[in-house]
Structures are given as C-alpha cells and as structure tokens.
Design a protein around this motif. Structure first.
Motif, PDB file in Angstrom:
ATOM      1  N   ASN A  37      28.672  45.500  90.120  1.00  0.00           N
ATOM      2  CA  ASN A  37      29.507  44.784  91.086  1.00  0.00           C
ATOM      3  C   ASN A  37      29.516  43.288  90.794  1.00  0.00           C
ATOM      4  O   ASN A  37      30.551  42.626  90.925  1.00  0.00           O
ATOM      5  CB  ASN A  37      29.004  45.027  92.505  1.00  0.00           C
ATOM      6  CG  ASN A  37      28.791  46.498  92.819  1.00  0.00           C
ATOM      7  OD1 ASN A  37      27.807  46.868  93.425  1.00  0.00           O
ATOM      8  ND2 ASN A  37      29.710  47.358  92.393  1.00  0.00           N
ATOM      9  N   ILE A  38      28.358  42.774  90.396  1.00  0.00           N
ATOM     10  CA  ILE A  38      28.264  41.351  90.062  1.00  0.00           C
ATOM     11  C   ILE A  38      29.179  41.018  88.886  1.00  0.00           C
ATOM     12  O   ILE A  38      29.985  40.090  88.934  1.00  0.00           O
ATOM     13  CB  ILE A  38      26.809  40.967  89.730  1.00  0.00           C
ATOM     14  CG1 ILE A  38      25.891  41.231  90.926  1.00  0.00           C
ATOM     15  CG2 ILE A  38      26.728  39.506  89.300  1.00  0.00           C
ATOM     16  CD1 ILE A  38      24.425  41.033  90.628  1.00  0.00           C
ATOM     17  N   TRP A  39      29.063  41.812  87.819  1.00  0.00           N
ATOM     18  CA  TRP A  39      29.874  41.548  86.624  1.00  0.00           C
ATOM     19  C   TRP A  39      31.355  41.775  86.895  1.00  0.00           C
ATOM     20  O   TRP A  39      32.209  41.055  86.360  1.00  0.00           O
ATOM     21  CB  TRP A  39      29.400  42.427  85.470  1.00  0.00           C
ATOM     22  CG  TRP A  39      28.123  41.971  84.840  1.00  0.00           C
ATOM     23  CD1 TRP A  39      26.921  42.613  84.838  1.00  0.00           C
ATOM     24  CD2 TRP A  39      27.920  40.751  84.137  1.00  0.00           C
ATOM     25  NE1 TRP A  39      25.976  41.873  84.187  1.00  0.00           N
ATOM     26  CE2 TRP A  39      26.561  40.726  83.743  1.00  0.00           C
ATOM     27  CE3 TRP A  39      28.740  39.673  83.808  1.00  0.00           C
ATOM     28  CZ2 TRP A  39      26.019  39.668  83.021  1.00  0.00           C
ATOM     29  CZ3 TRP A  39      28.189  38.610  83.090  1.00  0.00           C
ATOM     30  CH2 TRP A  39      26.847  38.616  82.702  1.00  0.00           C
ATOM     31  N   THR A  40      31.671  42.774  87.707  1.00  0.00           N
ATOM     32  CA  THR A  40      33.074  43.011  88.052  1.00  0.00           C
ATOM     33  C   THR A  40      33.666  41.804  88.774  1.00  0.00           C
ATOM     34  O   THR A  40      34.799  41.396  88.499  1.00  0.00           O
ATOM     35  CB  THR A  40      33.215  44.268  88.923  1.00  0.00           C
ATOM     36  OG1 THR A  40      32.723  45.403  88.201  1.00  0.00           O
ATOM     37  CG2 THR A  40      34.667  44.530  89.289  1.00  0.00           C
ATOM     38  N   ALA A  41      32.896  41.213  89.688  1.00  0.00           N
ATOM     39  CA  ALA A  41      33.368  40.027  90.399  1.00  0.00           C
ATOM     40  C   ALA A  41      33.524  38.840  89.450  1.00  0.00           C
ATOM     41  O   ALA A  41      34.515  38.103  89.518  1.00  0.00           O
ATOM     42  CB  ALA A  41      32.397  39.671  91.525  1.00  0.00           C
ATOM     43  N   LEU A  42      32.568  38.670  88.544  1.00  0.00           N
ATOM     44  CA  LEU A  42      32.621  37.538  87.621  1.00  0.00           C
ATOM     45  C   LEU A  42      33.765  37.664  86.615  1.00  0.00           C
ATOM     46  O   LEU A  42      34.307  36.653  86.151  1.00  0.00           O
ATOM     47  CB  LEU A  42      31.293  37.417  86.869  1.00  0.00           C
ATOM     48  CG  LEU A  42      30.062  37.026  87.693  1.00  0.00           C
ATOM     49  CD1 LEU A  42      28.811  37.054  86.828  1.00  0.00           C
ATOM     50  CD2 LEU A  42      30.242  35.651  88.321  1.00  0.00           C
ATOM     51  N   LEU A  43      34.137  38.904  86.260  1.00  0.00           N
ATOM     52  CA  LEU A  43      35.142  39.130  85.225  1.00  0.00           C
ATOM     53  C   LEU A  43      36.496  39.532  85.805  1.00  0.00           C
ATOM     54  O   LEU A  43      37.330  40.108  85.098  1.00  0.00           O
ATOM     55  CB  LEU A  43      34.640  40.198  84.244  1.00  0.00           C
ATOM     56  CG  LEU A  43      33.366  39.798  83.487  1.00  0.00           C
ATOM     57  CD1 LEU A  43      32.813  40.970  82.675  1.00  0.00           C
ATOM     58  CD2 LEU A  43      33.625  38.605  82.577  1.00  0.00           C
ATOM     59  N   ASP A  44      36.697  39.253  87.087  1.00  0.00           N
ATOM     60  CA  ASP A  44      37.986  39.470  87.744  1.00  0.00           C
ATOM     61  C   ASP A  44      38.427  40.934  87.728  1.00  0.00           C
ATOM     62  O   ASP A  44      39.621  41.239  87.606  1.00  0.00           O
ATOM     63  CB  ASP A  44      39.085  38.600  87.104  1.00  0.00           C
ATOM     64  CG  ASP A  44      38.783  37.113  87.264  1.00  0.00           C
ATOM     65  OD1 ASP A  44      38.134  36.747  88.269  1.00  0.00           O
ATOM     66  OD2 ASP A  44      39.192  36.320  86.398  1.00  0.00           O
ATOM     67  N   GLY A  45      37.483  41.833  87.839  1.00  0.00           N
ATOM     68  CA  GLY A  45      37.821  43.244  87.974  1.00  0.00           C
ATOM     69  C   GLY A  45      38.079  43.588  89.428  1.00  0.00           C
ATOM     70  O   GLY A  45      38.035  42.719  90.312  1.00  0.00           O
ATOM     71  N   ASN A  46      38.330  44.860  89.683  1.00  0.00           N
ATOM     72  CA  ASN A  46      38.599  45.327  91.044  1.00  0.00           C
ATOM     73  C   ASN A  46      37.263  45.522  91.766  1.00  0.00           C
ATOM     74  O   ASN A  46      36.618  46.565  91.634  1.00  0.00           O
ATOM     75  CB  ASN A  46      39.393  46.639  90.999  1.00  0.00           C
ATOM     76  CG  ASN A  46      39.870  47.064  92.374  1.00  0.00           C
ATOM     77  OD1 ASN A  46      39.314  46.675  93.393  1.00  0.00           O
ATOM     78  ND2 ASN A  46      40.904  47.887  92.402  1.00  0.00           N
ATOM     79  N   LEU A  47      36.854  44.511  92.523  1.00  0.00           N
ATOM     80  CA  LEU A  47      35.553  44.550  93.192  1.00  0.00           C
ATOM     81  C   LEU A  47      35.496  45.678  94.218  1.00  0.00           C
ATOM     82  O   LEU A  47      34.468  46.349  94.358  1.00  0.00           O
ATOM     83  CB  LEU A  47      35.260  43.209  93.861  1.00  0.00           C
ATOM     84  CG  LEU A  47      33.948  43.119  94.656  1.00  0.00           C
ATOM     85  CD1 LEU A  47      32.753  43.378  93.763  1.00  0.00           C
ATOM     86  CD2 LEU A  47      33.826  41.755  95.334  1.00  0.00           C
ATOM     87  N   ASN A  48      36.586  45.901  94.938  1.00  0.00           N
ATOM     88  CA  ASN A  48      36.602  46.963  95.942  1.00  0.00           C
ATOM     89  C   ASN A  48      36.378  48.325  95.292  1.00  0.00           C
ATOM     90  O   ASN A  48      35.611  49.152  95.796  1.00  0.00           O
ATOM     91  CB  ASN A  48      37.937  46.950  96.691  1.00  0.00           C
ATOM     92  CG  ASN A  48      38.166  45.640  97.427  1.00  0.00           C
ATOM     93  OD1 ASN A  48      37.448  45.308  98.350  1.00  0.00           O
ATOM     94  ND2 ASN A  48      39.158  44.885  96.994  1.00  0.00           N
ATOM     95  N   LEU A  49      37.026  48.555  94.158  1.00  0.00           N
ATOM     96  CA  LEU A  49      36.834  49.810  93.429  1.00  0.00           C
ATOM     97  C   LEU A  49      35.405  49.912  92.917  1.00  0.00           C
ATOM     98  O   LEU A  49      34.768  50.971  93.002  1.00  0.00           O
ATOM     99  CB  LEU A  49      37.820  49.900  92.268  1.00  0.00           C
ATOM    100  CG  LEU A  49      37.640  51.093  91.320  1.00  0.00           C
ATOM    101  CD1 LEU A  49      37.815  52.410  92.062  1.00  0.00           C
ATOM    102  CD2 LEU A  49      38.627  50.994  90.153  1.00  0.00           C
ATOM    103  N   SER A  50      34.873  48.799  92.410  1.00  0.00           N
ATOM    104  CA  SER A  50      33.520  48.798  91.852  1.00  0.00           C
ATOM    105  C   SER A  50      32.480  49.145  92.909  1.00  0.00           C
ATOM    106  O   SER A  50      31.611  49.994  92.691  1.00  0.00           O
ATOM    107  CB  SER A  50      33.208  47.431  91.238  1.00  0.00           C
ATOM    108  OG  SER A  50      31.885  47.380  90.745  1.00  0.00           O
TER     109      SER A  50
END
Length: 444
Positions: free
Chosen positions: A208-221
């Motif tokens: 979740n941390i990396w998803t947020a940092l790399l502009d991924g879908n945080l809600n999905l993560s």
C-alpha cells in the motif's frame, strides 16, 4: 607424575568400546558462549597400548572444542575418568561432538553429544516489533483518511482487480517459492521451508505504501491487501499441509490462527479509525493525507535500516544462492502481476497496484510463523529466507520511485521554462501592424 598420566591415557584404549558418558545426550548453548560439559569415561588397566586422545566437532562453524581435556590421575576414581569438555558456540545450528582415541588397536569414538546453538533473546527484537506495529498503525489511519470508500464499494461489486491479485498471490507465488527453493536449496530443508513460508504469506502492508508513492490505485491496493490477509486463514494452512509436506516431513506444525486474526484486526481497526476521522474531522483528515507520502517514505527507510540492524547476525549465512532467492521471489512476482494485469487490459494505476501487491509479501507473518512454529535453532535459521526477501523487495520500487521523482522534476522544470519564455517573448509582428506603422510614418 607425567608417566602416570601417559599410562592412564594409554589404558583407555584397551576397552572393546569407547564408553564415554556425557552428563546429557544434548546441550543447548547461546551463540558466542562457552559451556563446560561434564563427562565420564572408564579406564581399563587390563591392556596397555599406545593411544592419542582427541575431541572433535562435526561442524566447527557451529560449535568447536578449543581445549582438549587433560587426563589427570586425580580425576580418576574407581577406574573412571571424570572431567569437563569446553565447547564454544560459534553460530546457530546443530553439531555433534565426540571424544575419540586412536591407537594401534584401532580408532574408537564415543557416542555423539548433540550441541544445539541458539540465539539469546534481546531487547532490540521486542523494540523493533513494537516500533513497527505503532508506525504501521499510524500509517493505516492515514490510509483510512485517504481512501475513497465509494470506489472501494464499486471495486468489490466488480472485483476484477482483487480476483487477479488473489490468483497471483495464492497460486503463483506459493508455486514460485517452492520451485526457487527446490532449484537453489535441494539439500537444505531449512532454507526451502523459509522460502515456502515466504511464498504462501499474504501480501504486505508495504504494498500500500509503494502503491501510494508510485501513483497506483491505492483503494484497489488496500482492498486487495485486506482480502489477501483474510484469505490467509485458509490458504496458508492449505499450502503448508499439502505441498509443504514434501519439504517439512512432519505434519504437526501449529499455525497460530489467533496471531493471524490479530494481524487482520490490526489492519482493519486503523482503517476504521481513519474512516471516522474522514467523516467527522475533515481538517485533521486533510492534514493526514498531506503527510501520507513523506511519512510512508520515512517508514520504509526505518523498517529497512532497523531490520538490517536487528538481524545483522544472519548476514554471516548469506550466500549467492540466498541473494538470488531473495531477488527472485518478489521481482518475478512484480513481473508476473504486471503481465497478467496488462493482458487483461486493466488501467495503468490498477496494473501498478496489482504488480506491487503480487511482489510484496508479508515477510513479518512468515517470520512470525517460523519462529513460533519451529524449535530453535531451526526457527531462526529458516528466517534467513524471508529476511533476504524483505531486503531485496524494495529495490525495484526504490529505483522506480527515484526515476519518477527525477521525471516529475524534469517535467516541472520544462513547464516553468516554457511559461517563462511565453511571458517574456516579444509579440510577433503582423501585416496589420506593418500597415499601421506605415500610415503613422506617412502622417508624420
């Protein structure tokens, strides 16, 4: 005196069996400590032959016998030699120590004394666990504030992303970890167990941390992490007691369901607190969302550094095989998750989330299970694999994040330069401007 000592030493080789009796069939020693183990041996005066007394260890790297006991006549009572053997514990593991006598009549050895070397529990281990638990809880409160809960509900109604993640997490990763262990550690059951436990663990909160940092879908993560953690109740025991039996020959592993449940709750409760803050305290929510990314970066750095310091002793066992295994599991997980999500035509933020979710394993769960399910020193030795995986996991994400920062800064710089050029450039003359200039000059 010297002749008497030699005579007693020579007498010891005359018996048909070298009957050394240790005070216990096995001893447990803390790493880097020396223990004096009492033993007794019969002295038979019936035959006198030449002989040399030695003590040896099957694995000097684990336990060594630096000082050979000296046969003193005063130690002999009723034809029995009673003395003490100094054994030094060098590193975690098991070793067999024997006392032997070599003579013209042949070599004779005692029964093996099993030496078990374990690690002494330290305050820093508890401190690390507490610090990580507190910081991760705070981080998940931030996630709860940042999440769009309406999107999460829509995701669960059409769970394409979570389904892909579940397939990658609980089918591909366990099989991959099994194959890596089989190829790299065919004769090392402890390393294979460590790799397999890493592969069957749920996805980790760091995804979740990396998803947020790399502009991924945080809600999905976060949705995938929650589903993965809850599914681990069934999937981890299923893999451990099926395919895992071929590695770990005993089927009596105790999987701590209560601890896994505690982890799931520790994930859900902070999210719920974040949700309440989002609904009731919007100003506090905006502040927490603003510090989410820098706080995430600091948390990742803290965990990596503290984990290395806490488990520094394990680096003595690191080899190229362990490094390759630590790289192979998460990196191939990233690649497989990305390919599957791309083939199924998922949006770019979803591809990022699924790829990261697949590659990042909750090595904390695997380390916990290994240390509480296996006896020492196997409990510590098997954790080398998840520690290696934990160290190698962030490398691709770190490179990606640094590249993203450089690219973002370059784009901002180019945009600023373009804006400056537009604002400072002179207007380009037109035909109308030229005619106007001519009329002005004529009238003058």
């Amino acid at each position: 005196m010297e002749s008497a000592v030699i005579g007693l030493l020579l007498l010891m080789g005359s018996a048909s069996a070298w009957n050394v009796t240790f005070s216990s069939p096995n001893v447990t020693i803390h790493m880097h400590e020396t223990l004096c183990v009492p033993f007794s041996a019969p002295v038979n005066a019936a035959d006198i032959i030449d002989g040399i007394l030695t003590a040896s260890s099957s694995r000097d790297s684990v336990a060594s016998v630096p000082n050979l006991p000296v046969l003193d006549p005063s130690d002999v009572e009723d034809s029995t030699w009673k003395s003490c053997l100094n054994i030094t514990a060098n590193f975690l593991g098991r070793a067999d120590v024997v006392i032997s006598i070599a003579s013209s009549a042949g070599n004779k050895s005692s029964e093996a004394l099993e030496v078990i070397v374990i690690r002494e529990e330290r305050v820093i281990d508890t401190l690390f666990t507490v610090c990580v638990a507190v910081l991760v809880s705070v981080l998940y409160i931030n996630f709860g504030c940042a999440m769009d809960w309406d999107i999460c509900q829509r995701t669960l109604k059409k769970p394409v992303g979570p389904t892909i993640g579940f397939f990658c997490q609980f089918l591909y990763m366990p099989l991959l970890s099994y194959v890596i262990g089989l190829i790299l550690f065919p004769d090392d059951a402890e390393m294979r167990i460590g790799m397999f436990f890493s592969g069957v663990s749920p996805s980790g909160g760091a995804s979740n941390i990396w998803t947020a940092l790399l502009d991924g879908n945080l809600n999905l993560s976060v949705t995938m992490t929650t589903i993965s953690t809850l599914a681990a109740f069934a999937m981890m025991p299923l893999w451990i007691f099926t395919l895992g039996r071929s590695i770990f020959h005993k089927g009596d592993l105790v999987v701590p369901y209560s601890k896994i449940a505690m982890f799931a709750v520790s994930l859900i409760v902070p999210l719920a607190i974040g949700y309440i803050i989002q609904k009731k305290l919007p100003r506090v929510c905006r502040l927490l969302v603003r510090i989410l990314k820098p706080f995430s970066s600091l948390l990742i750095l803290f965990i990596i550094v503290f984990a290395i310091v806490t488990n520094l002793y394990l680096f003595q066992l690191f080899s190229w095989r362990i490094i390759v295994a630590g790289i192979g599991l998460p990196w191939l997980g990233y690649l497989f998750g990305m390919i599957v999500a791309w083939v199924l035509k998922q949006p770019r933020p979803d591809i990022t989330a699924i790829s990261i979710e697949t590659g990042v394993q909750n090595t904390g769960i695997s380390i916990f299970l290994l240390r509480f399910s296996l006896p020492q020193p196997a409990a510590d030795l098997t954790t080398i694999a998840p520690v290696a995986v934990a160290i190698m996991t962030p490398i691709p994400m770190t490179i990606w994040f640094i590249g993203k920062l450089i690219n973002d800064r370059r784009k901002k710089s180019l945009a600023a330069s373009s804006e400056k050029l537009r604002s400072s450039a002179d207007p380009i003359p037109t035909i109308a401007d030229a005619d106007k200039s001519t009329r002005t000059d004529g009238s003058a």
